[in-house]
Design a protein around this motif. Structure first.
Motif, PDB file in Angstrom:
ATOM      1  N   GLN A  90       0.995  -1.335  -0.047  1.00 61.37           N
ATOM      2  CA  GLN A  90      -0.081  -0.070  -0.038  1.00 61.37           C
ATOM      3  C   GLN A  90       0.846   1.306   0.035  1.00 61.37           C
ATOM      4  O   GLN A  90       0.250   2.280  -0.103  1.00 61.37           O
ATOM      5  N   ARG A  91       2.089   1.215   0.224  1.00 62.37           N
ATOM      6  CA  ARG A  91       3.045   2.109   0.379  1.00 62.37           C
ATOM      7  C   ARG A  91       3.352   2.968  -0.831  1.00 62.37           C
ATOM      8  O   ARG A  91       3.650   3.980  -1.070  1.00 62.37           O
ATOM      9  N   ASP A  92       3.339   2.126  -2.110  1.00 64.79           N
ATOM     10  CA  ASP A  92       3.687   2.528  -3.378  1.00 64.79           C
ATOM     11  C   ASP A  92       2.732   2.006  -4.286  1.00 64.79           C
ATOM     12  O   ASP A  92       2.565   0.957  -4.803  1.00 64.79           O
ATOM     13  N   PRO A  93       2.073   3.183  -5.013  1.00 64.34           N
ATOM     14  CA  PRO A  93       0.989   2.681  -5.777  1.00 64.34           C
ATOM     15  C   PRO A  93       1.327   2.470  -6.939  1.00 64.34           C
ATOM     16  O   PRO A  93       0.878   1.730  -8.070  1.00 64.34           O
ATOM     17  N   HIS A  94       2.770   2.200  -7.460  1.00 59.18           N
ATOM     18  CA  HIS A  94       3.405   1.605  -8.684  1.00 59.18           C
ATOM     19  C   HIS A  94       3.993   0.507  -8.685  1.00 59.18           C
ATOM     20  O   HIS A  94       4.624   0.307  -9.527  1.00 59.18           O
ATOM     21  N   SER A  95       3.816  -0.051  -7.600  1.00 56.13           N
ATOM     22  CA  SER A  95       4.424  -1.615  -7.378  1.00 56.13           C
ATOM     23  C   SER A  95       3.379  -2.553  -6.772  1.00 56.13           C
ATOM     24  O   SER A  95       2.277  -2.069  -6.061  1.00 56.13           O
ATOM     25  N   SER A  96       3.880  -3.785  -6.733  1.00 58.71           N
ATOM     26  CA  SER A  96       2.638  -4.693  -6.118  1.00 58.71           C
ATOM     27  C   SER A  96       3.570  -5.625  -5.241  1.00 58.71           C
ATOM     28  O   SER A  96       5.035  -5.625  -5.305  1.00 58.71           O
ATOM     29  N   VAL A  97       3.001  -6.435  -4.522  1.00 59.55           N
ATOM     30  CA  VAL A  97       3.622  -7.435  -3.483  1.00 59.55           C
ATOM     31  C   VAL A  97       3.042  -8.652  -4.013  1.00 59.55           C
ATOM     32  O   VAL A  97       1.908  -9.094  -3.894  1.00 59.55           O
ATOM     33  N   THR A  98       3.759  -9.592  -3.813  1.00 58.56           N
ATOM     34  CA  THR A  98       3.547 -11.301  -3.888  1.00 58.56           C
ATOM     35  C   THR A  98       3.979 -11.670  -2.520  1.00 58.56           C
ATOM     36  O   THR A  98       5.092 -11.344  -2.228  1.00 58.56           O
ATOM     37  N   PHE A  99       3.065 -12.117  -1.945  1.00 62.54           N
ATOM     38  CA  PHE A  99       3.199 -12.663  -0.370  1.00 62.54           C
ATOM     39  C   PHE A  99       2.868 -14.291  -0.428  1.00 62.54           C
ATOM     40  O   PHE A  99       1.802 -14.598  -0.590  1.00 62.54           O
ATOM     41  N   LEU A 100       4.037 -14.708  -0.089  1.00 62.10           N
ATOM     42  CA  LEU A 100       3.942 -16.505   0.077  1.00 62.10           C
ATOM     43  C   LEU A 100       4.193 -16.484   1.600  1.00 62.10           C
ATOM     44  O   LEU A 100       4.979 -16.190   2.442  1.00 62.10           O
ATOM     45  N   PHE A 101       2.931 -17.169   2.110  1.00 59.18           N
ATOM     46  CA  PHE A 101       2.856 -17.135   3.481  1.00 59.18           C
ATOM     47  C   PHE A 101       2.753 -18.770   3.959  1.00 59.18           C
ATOM     48  O   PHE A 101       1.753 -19.063   4.518  1.00 59.18           O
ATOM     49  N   PRO A 102       3.873 -19.525   4.161  1.00 59.04           N
ATOM     50  CA  PRO A 102       3.624 -20.649   4.879  1.00 59.04           C
ATOM     51  C   PRO A 102       3.823 -20.789   6.295  1.00 59.04           C
ATOM     52  O   PRO A 102       3.770 -21.924   6.832  1.00 59.04           O
ATOM     53  N   ALA A 103       4.034 -19.706   7.140  1.00 57.52           N
ATOM     54  CA  ALA A 103       3.936 -19.861   8.390  1.00 57.52           C
ATOM     55  C   ALA A 103       2.934 -20.656   9.119  1.00 57.52           C
ATOM     56  O   ALA A 103       1.668 -20.456   8.543  1.00 57.52           O
ATOM     57  N   CYS A 104       3.099 -21.411  10.066  1.00 53.10           N
ATOM     58  CA  CYS A 104       2.103 -22.243  10.438  1.00 53.10           C
ATOM     59  C   CYS A 104       2.115 -22.304  12.076  1.00 53.10           C
ATOM     60  O   CYS A 104       3.167 -22.950  12.729  1.00 53.10           O
ATOM     61  N   SER A 105       1.007 -22.343  12.823  1.00 51.76           N
ATOM     62  CA  SER A 105       1.030 -22.433  14.099  1.00 51.76           C
ATOM     63  C   SER A 105       1.616 -23.831  14.792  1.00 51.76           C
ATOM     64  O   SER A 105       1.241 -24.730  13.869  1.00 51.76           O
ATOM     65  N   GLY A 106       2.365 -23.667  15.825  1.00 54.75           N
ATOM     66  CA  GLY A 106       2.759 -24.871  16.119  1.00 54.75           C
ATOM     67  C   GLY A 106       4.187 -25.316  15.829  1.00 54.75           C
ATOM     68  O   GLY A 106       4.856 -26.396  16.071  1.00 54.75           O
ATOM     69  N   ALA A 107       4.547 -24.775  14.451  1.00 52.91           N
ATOM     70  CA  ALA A 107       5.730 -25.271  13.831  1.00 52.91           C
ATOM     71  C   ALA A 107       7.095 -24.857  14.577  1.00 52.91           C
ATOM     72  O   ALA A 107       7.097 -24.114  15.410  1.00 52.91           O
ATOM     73  N   ARG A 108       8.007 -25.564  14.265  1.00 56.95           N
ATOM     74  CA  ARG A 108       9.231 -25.391  15.125  1.00 56.95           C
ATOM     75  C   ARG A 108      10.299 -25.147  14.039  1.00 56.95           C
ATOM     76  O   ARG A 108      10.134 -25.353  12.917  1.00 56.95           O
TER      77      ARG A 108
END
Length: 176
Positions: A84-102
């Motif tokens: 949202q900070r830069d109207p001329h770019s985008s973000v691809t977000f990969l999100f494998p974080a997982c509750s309980g993971a070690r």
């Protein structure tokens, strides 16, 4: 403007005018207003790895229940902030974080998820990211290789048994 890949493009804007409502729009090459500027098309690739602190445990609704992964997690909100900070770019977000993971679930050990299901174990989180980045484009078109621009990492809280430690402290009256 549609582009096929990231990079710098020269864009020219011209002001077209018409003399009256029935006329066609034309560009006056002698006195017309024209602006040419370079535009950088970019997409930041951000990865959110780790445990329940990263996945957003405690912040439903879940966007992936097997991991109690939430769009209200600080990792998700951080990637959204960058977008949202830069109207001329985008973000691809990969999100494998997982509750309980070690820590070992980041790179070497599969994990069932905090809410296991019949679909089996999740690959280690870094492997999940690697698999996603090797997808192909449209039929017959290889996808351009991507480098990760930023990693948001939260790891170790389950390795030190934070949950049981806090349970012990609260039930024994250590924290009042």
């Amino acid at each position: 403007m549609a582009v096929q890949e990231m990079g710098t493009y020269s864009v020219t804007a011209k002001k077209y005018t018409r003399l009256s409502a029935g006329d066609t729009f034309t560009f006056d090459s002698t006195n017309g207003v024209q602006l040419t500027q370079s535009v950088v098309v970019r997409d930041f690739l951000i990865v959110g790895l780790g445990d329940s602190n990263g996945s957003g445990e405690g912040n439903p609704p879940w966007i992936y229940a097997k991991c109690d992964r939430s769009q209200d997690s600080y990792q998700f909100k951080s990637a959204l902030y960058v977008e949202q900070r830069d109207p001329h770019s985008s973000v691809t977000f990969l999100f494998p974080a997982c509750s309980g993971a070690r820590i070992e679930n980041l790179g070497s050990a599969p994990y069932k998820g905090i809410n296991p299901d019949q679909k089996g174990d999740l690959d280690p989180q870094i492997s999940q990211v690697s698999q996603l980045l090797k997808l192909t484009g449209a039929q017959g078109e290889p996808k351009t290789a991507r480098n990760v621009d930023a990693v948001i990492l939260s790891a170790g809280i389950n390795n030190i048994y934070f949950g049981p430690l806090m349970y012990f402290c609260t039930t024994q009256g250590i924290f009042t």
